[in-house]
Design an enzyme around this catalytic site. Structure first.
Site, short mmCIF file in Angstrom:
data_model
loop_
_atom_site.label_atom_id
_atom_site.label_comp_id
_atom_site.label_asym_id
_atom_site.label_seq_id
_atom_site.Cartn_x
_atom_site.Cartn_y
_atom_site.Cartn_z
N SER A 25 0.75 -1.32 -0.12
CA SER A 25 0.07 -0.08 -0.04
C SER A 25 0.94 1.39 0.02
O SER A 25 1.75 1.42 -0.97
CB SER A 25 -0.95 -0.03 1.17
OG SER A 25 -1.81 1.23 1.11
N THR A 26 0.82 2.07 0.97
CA THR A 26 1.51 3.46 0.92
C THR A 26 2.78 3.10 1.08
O THR A 26 3.27 2.19 1.89
CB THR A 26 1.36 4.10 2.36
OG1 THR A 26 -0.21 4.36 2.40
CG2 THR A 26 1.99 5.60 2.24
N ASP A 69 -4.56 -4.41 5.88
CA ASP A 69 -5.31 -5.48 4.88
C ASP A 69 -4.12 -6.44 4.71
O ASP A 69 -2.93 -6.18 4.21
CB ASP A 69 -5.44 -4.46 3.55
CG ASP A 69 -6.05 -5.23 2.51
OD1 ASP A 69 -6.90 -6.17 2.74
OD2 ASP A 69 -5.68 -4.81 1.42
N MET A 110 -0.10 1.13 4.92
CA MET A 110 -0.83 1.68 5.94
C MET A 110 -2.14 0.67 6.13
O MET A 110 -2.70 0.23 5.24
CB MET A 110 -1.59 3.31 5.77
CG MET A 110 -2.29 3.83 6.51
SD MET A 110 -2.63 5.51 6.34
CE MET A 110 -3.46 5.28 4.58
N HIS A 134 -2.60 -1.12 -3.41
CA HIS A 134 -3.84 -0.33 -3.27
C HIS A 134 -3.59 0.88 -4.19
O HIS A 134 -2.72 1.88 -3.97
CB HIS A 134 -3.75 0.35 -1.96
CG HIS A 134 -4.21 -0.95 -0.86
ND1 HIS A 134 -3.99 -0.79 0.49
CD2 HIS A 134 -4.65 -2.08 -0.99
CE1 HIS A 134 -4.24 -1.81 1.04
NE2 HIS A 134 -4.78 -2.52 0.06
#
Length: 362
Positions: A179-180, A301, A298, A205
């Site tokens: 993600s991030t 998930d 972040m 993401h």
């Protein structure tokens, strides 16, 4: 968090649109832990505001007069590294420039709300932006350290295969969640890998409209073949399949062959695509030599499914805190006891090759 944890996060909004500046200011002002300390209409005004106001986080438009956002970002990261969140438009051109901004040092991005956005969509945008700002606020020291390291365009050490494959690559997968900070981590990881590997499926993401261009940028820099995944296609060794933004991906076995299954179901863990969905799909295949990898990101998930995979005997590799931009998703796996190994990003390629080949090393 900012140096003084007892005060709100100080945000500077940089956008050439007065309407956007007002909307973003209002939405961020709804959160008591965030204070909009100033706004700027272009990078030259922003430069003065940064010196005077010393913000913790900047939100930055991409297209502005006198100097575009990416050029300003590169100068800022060279002279005064600090957390920047890009405000992007969901267009093909906007996707390319946003990916350039992430490569240049932006910690995250968010798509601007449209002029016809509903109250519910604006509320969701506000919640996501507030969360991104709070996360970004804690990354100042990490960005300063990262700026002292090699440039993002520096050549990567490439892993080489030795020995014979330890198992049938066509019947097993490597699944990677991120993600991030993941766009850069994925680039560094995939650049270091040889093409002689099982199929690799990736859930990053990312919104629709960005994933295809992200895949093409990776493909131009890797020895592996990287593409956006397509419904029903066969998963082949030596290829990397990026989950399309706005869809979930699960690997399925049809007629003895591993294939892509995409679906448009509801978000899972507030994400679509979701790492949890991809990992759970792999677990249903019962492939004992498959590998789950969790990179920077972040939230949590994918952490539950990865922990389940670890307990079922799969190799689970987790990026360590020191090399992660945000240690949310990887840290959630470690807290659950779901990591076979917790490694620096540059150590993950050798761990993958050791699993796939007897005696392989960097």
């Amino acid at each position: 968090m900012p140096t003084n944890a007892n005060r709100p996060v100080r945000v500077l909004i940089v956008d050439d649109s007065l309407v956007v500046r007002d909307v973003i200011s209002e939405l961020l002002g709804q959160q008591s832990t965030i204070e909009v300390v100033g706004t700027a209409a272009d990078p030259y005004e922003a430069r003065q505001q940064i010196k005077a106001l010393q913000p913790d986080v900047i939100t930055l438009d991409i297209e502005m007069p006198r100097m575009d956002g990416v050029t300003f970002l590169r100068n800022l990261m060279r002279l005064h590294p600090m957390p920047v969140i890009m405000l992007s438009s969901l267009t093909h051109e906007g996707a390319d420039i946003t990916l350039e901004a992430l490569e240049a040092g932006a910690v995250d991005f968010i798509a601007k709300p449209g002029a016809d956005s509903s109250d519910s969509s604006l509320e969701h945008f506000a919640q996501v932006l507030q969360q991104k700002v709070m996360t970004a606020a804690g990354l100042g020291q990490r960005l300063t350290a990262r700026a002292r390291q090699r440039p993002s365009t520096a050549p990567q050490t490439q892993a080489k295969t030795t020995g014979r494959p330890a198992f049938d690559f066509s019947r097993n997968l490597i699944a990677i969640g991120a993600s991030t900070g993941g766009t850069e981590a994925l680039r560094d990881l995939l650049q270091a890998l040889p093409p002689e590997l099982p199929p690799i499926i990736v859930t990053q993401h990312i919104p629709g409209g960005f994933s295809a261009r992200f895949a093409r940028r990776l493909n131009s820099n890797c020895r592996l073949t990287v593409k956006e995944a397509e419904q029903g296609e066969k998963l082949l060794p030596g290829q990397v399949y990026i989950t399309p933004g706005g869809l979930h991906l699960q690997p399925v076995r049809i007629g003895g062959e591993l294939r892509v299954q995409l679906d448009d179901s509801e978000p899972v863990n507030r994400h679509k695509p979701s790492v949890e969905v991809m990992f759970n799909g792999l677990l249903r295949l019962d492939t004992t030599n498959s590998v789950l990898v969790m990179l920077t990101g972040m939230g949590e998930d994918g952490a539950d499914a990865m922990t389940t995979g670890h307990r079922a005997g799969l190799l689970t590799l987790v990026q360590d805190q020191a090399s992660s931009l945000v240690w949310g998703m990887p840290g959630a796996v470690v807290k659950r006891g779901g990591a076979s190994q917790t490694l620096a990003l540059d150590q993950i390629p050798s761990a993958l090759l050791k699993h796939c080949y007897a005696g392989s090393s960097l």
